[in-house]
Write a protein that holds these residues in place. Sequence first.
Motif, PDB file in Angstrom:
ATOM      1  N   UNK A  64       5.335 -82.773  31.956  1.00  0.00           N
ATOM      2  CA  UNK A  64       5.190 -81.706  32.947  1.00  0.00           C
ATOM      3  C   UNK A  64       6.420 -81.465  33.827  1.00  0.00           C
ATOM      4  N   UNK A  65       7.222 -82.515  34.096  1.00  0.00           N
ATOM      5  CA  UNK A  65       8.377 -82.299  34.967  1.00  0.00           C
ATOM      6  C   UNK A  65       9.592 -81.793  34.198  1.00  0.00           C
ATOM      7  N   UNK A  66       9.500 -81.716  32.875  1.00  0.00           N
ATOM      8  CA  UNK A  66      10.561 -81.127  32.071  1.00  0.00           C
ATOM      9  C   UNK A  66      11.743 -82.018  31.763  1.00  0.00           C
ATOM     10  N   UNK A  67      11.677 -83.285  32.149  1.00  0.00           N
ATOM     11  CA  UNK A  67      12.818 -84.182  31.892  1.00  0.00           C
ATOM     12  C   UNK A  67      12.772 -84.840  30.520  1.00  0.00           C
ATOM     13  N   UNK A  68      11.591 -85.030  29.982  1.00  0.00           N
ATOM     14  CA  UNK A  68      11.436 -85.701  28.697  1.00  0.00           C
ATOM     15  C   UNK A  68      10.830 -84.756  27.669  1.00  0.00           C
ATOM     16  N   UNK A  69      11.471 -84.755  26.498  1.00  0.00           N
ATOM     17  CA  UNK A  69      11.006 -83.891  25.410  1.00  0.00           C
ATOM     18  C   UNK A  69      11.013 -84.673  24.099  1.00  0.00           C
TER      19      UNK A  69
END
Length: 136
Positions: A64-69
């Motif tokens: 959700x925070x966009x740092x891990x994909x």
Amino acid sequence: MHPFRKAVEERDEAAVQAMLADDVVFTSPVSYQPYVGKPITAAILRGVLRVFEDFHYIREIADPNGCDHAFVFEARVSGAAGKKVTGCDFLHFNADGLIDDFMVMVRPLSGATALAEAMGAQFDRIRQEASELASN
């Protein structure tokens, strides 16, 4: 579509390189030691683009925070009788939006072995490209 996925699928080496942090750590599925730094990571990724055929992502997973994909992919290893692999690129993006951790996993073992052989065959070229990138 995530910009990283777009750049890789379009084989846009410059765009992929621009997304790497200077201190990126690359963990290979076929090497014990991680590689540290933008030049060697960019050169390895170029090498991967040379040895993978029919590379495409089949799924994107993001926190959700966009740092891990996580980007799940399928490809064939060139020169290995079309050995099909499934893998995943696990990326962490730093506060500047650049990739600072890049880990790849590949299966099955026979595919990882074919990948190790294909990448090993061109590692002198990869080191040369990394050296050239580091001096620029």
